[in-house]
Design a protein around this motif. Structure first.
Motif, PDB file in Angstrom:
ATOM      1  N   GLN A   1       0.833  -1.206   0.000  1.00 29.77           N
ATOM      2  CA  GLN A   1       0.000   0.000   0.000  1.00 29.77           C
ATOM      3  C   GLN A   1       0.868   1.257   0.000  1.00 29.77           C
ATOM      4  O   GLN A   1       0.609   2.191  -0.758  1.00 29.77           O
ATOM      5  CB  GLN A   1      -0.917   0.006   1.219  1.00 29.77           C
ATOM      6  CG  GLN A   1      -1.788   1.243   1.320  1.00 29.77           C
ATOM      7  CD  GLN A   1      -2.606   1.273   2.595  1.00 29.77           C
ATOM      8  OE1 GLN A   1      -2.525   0.387   3.433  1.00 29.77           O
ATOM      9  NE2 GLN A   1      -3.395   2.320   2.747  1.00 29.77           N
ATOM     10  N   ARG A   2       1.906   1.268   0.830  1.00 30.31           N
ATOM     11  CA  ARG A   2       2.794   2.441   0.873  1.00 30.31           C
ATOM     12  C   ARG A   2       3.512   2.644  -0.460  1.00 30.31           C
ATOM     13  O   ARG A   2       3.649   3.773  -0.940  1.00 30.31           O
ATOM     14  CB  ARG A   2       3.796   2.312   2.017  1.00 30.31           C
ATOM     15  CG  ARG A   2       3.178   2.562   3.382  1.00 30.31           C
ATOM     16  CD  ARG A   2       4.228   2.665   4.462  1.00 30.31           C
ATOM     17  NE  ARG A   2       4.956   1.425   4.654  1.00 30.31           N
ATOM     18  CZ  ARG A   2       4.613   0.450   5.478  1.00 30.31           C
ATOM     19  NH1 ARG A   2       3.519   0.564   6.187  1.00 30.31           N
ATOM     20  NH2 ARG A   2       5.364  -0.636   5.592  1.00 30.31           N
TER      21      ARG A   2
ATOM     22  N   TYR B   1       2.454   1.636  -3.405  1.00 30.17           N
ATOM     23  CA  TYR B   1       1.439   2.065  -4.376  1.00 30.17           C
ATOM     24  C   TYR B   1       1.173   3.560  -4.219  1.00 30.17           C
ATOM     25  O   TYR B   1       1.121   4.299  -5.196  1.00 30.17           O
ATOM     26  CB  TYR B   1       0.153   1.259  -4.168  1.00 30.17           C
ATOM     27  CG  TYR B   1      -0.903   1.538  -5.205  1.00 30.17           C
ATOM     28  CD1 TYR B   1      -1.012   0.739  -6.338  1.00 30.17           C
ATOM     29  CD2 TYR B   1      -1.800   2.592  -5.068  1.00 30.17           C
ATOM     30  CE1 TYR B   1      -1.981   0.981  -7.300  1.00 30.17           C
ATOM     31  CE2 TYR B   1      -2.761   2.850  -6.019  1.00 30.17           C
ATOM     32  CZ  TYR B   1      -2.855   2.041  -7.133  1.00 30.17           C
ATOM     33  OH  TYR B   1      -3.801   2.298  -8.088  1.00 30.17           O
ATOM     34  N   GLU B   2       1.001   4.006  -2.969  1.00 27.22           N
ATOM     35  CA  GLU B   2       0.728   5.419  -2.718  1.00 27.22           C
ATOM     36  C   GLU B   2       1.892   6.316  -3.146  1.00 27.22           C
ATOM     37  O   GLU B   2       1.669   7.409  -3.669  1.00 27.22           O
ATOM     38  CB  GLU B   2       0.403   5.638  -1.239  1.00 27.22           C
ATOM     39  CG  GLU B   2      -0.954   5.093  -0.842  1.00 27.22           C
ATOM     40  CD  GLU B   2      -1.209   5.130   0.649  1.00 27.22           C
ATOM     41  OE1 GLU B   2      -0.283   5.467   1.432  1.00 27.22           O
ATOM     42  OE2 GLU B   2      -2.340   4.805   1.050  1.00 27.22           O
TER      43      GLU B   2
ATOM     44  N   LEU C   1       1.655   6.602  -6.822  1.00 23.26           N
ATOM     45  CA  LEU C   1       0.509   7.450  -7.158  1.00 23.26           C
ATOM     46  C   LEU C   1       0.837   8.919  -6.938  1.00 23.26           C
ATOM     47  O   LEU C   1       0.510   9.766  -7.777  1.00 23.26           O
ATOM     48  CB  LEU C   1      -0.713   7.047  -6.329  1.00 23.26           C
ATOM     49  CG  LEU C   1      -1.995   7.841  -6.570  1.00 23.26           C
ATOM     50  CD1 LEU C   1      -2.458   7.696  -8.023  1.00 23.26           C
ATOM     51  CD2 LEU C   1      -3.078   7.385  -5.613  1.00 23.26           C
ATOM     52  N   ASN C   2       1.512   9.234  -5.839  1.00 23.20           N
ATOM     53  CA  ASN C   2       1.909  10.625  -5.575  1.00 23.20           C
ATOM     54  C   ASN C   2       2.865  11.137  -6.652  1.00 23.20           C
ATOM     55  O   ASN C   2       2.759  12.290  -7.093  1.00 23.20           O
ATOM     56  CB  ASN C   2       2.546  10.748  -4.193  1.00 23.20           C
ATOM     57  CG  ASN C   2       1.536  10.616  -3.082  1.00 23.20           C
ATOM     58  OD1 ASN C   2       0.348  10.834  -3.279  1.00 23.20           O
ATOM     59  ND2 ASN C   2       1.998  10.230  -1.911  1.00 23.20           N
TER      60      ASN C   2
END
Length: 135
Positions: A110-111, A113-114, A117-118
């Motif tokens: 998740q980290r 992926y984020e 995304l950022n």
């Protein structure tokens, strides 16, 4: 490196991490799945392996899923002679899924992926500002 390459790198990272999350979800969903016949093997934990891939056209390095394999570690056993998957001695093989390992993998995915995304959003914002300046 141009901004399009940055978008491609981020998109590849997001794709790899979303596949990793799918593997974790499958492992968690099957953490209690035992065999259905006496002595049968239960669900075997899946693993995911990544590899670097160089885009020859742009010369940038991205990530992709190399393979989805299986964790070949031993199964734990539990004494439960009334279970349909119990062997002749009354032991049932339990899946080799560790909930804590899966949760930690999910958080790490998740980290990552984020972060991708950022990066994608920042690049897109920079591209939009550059286009606005050219108007």
């Amino acid at each position: 490196m141009d901004m399009t390459s940055t978008l491609n790198i981020s998109a590849a990272g997001m794709d790899a991490q979303s596949q990793r999350l799918r593997v974790v979800a499958e492992n968690l969903a099957n953490q209690d799945t035992t065999g259905s016949t006496p002595g049968a093997d239960p669900y075997r934990r899946k693993t995911i392996t990544f590899q670097n891939e160089v885009d020859r056209q742009s010369g940038v390095s991205t990530v992709k899923v190399q393979r989805i394999g299986q964790d070949m570690s031993d199964f734990e056993t539990e004494y439960n002679p009334s279970h349909p998957a119990a062997d002749a001695r009354g032991y049932v093989k339990k899946p080799n899924v560790n909930t804590m390992v899966e949760v930690m993998d999910a958080h790490e995915a998740q980290r990552s992926y984020e972060a991708n995304l950022n990066t994608l959003q920042a690049t897109r914002s920079m591209m939009t500002r550059a286009i606005d300046l050219l108007k």
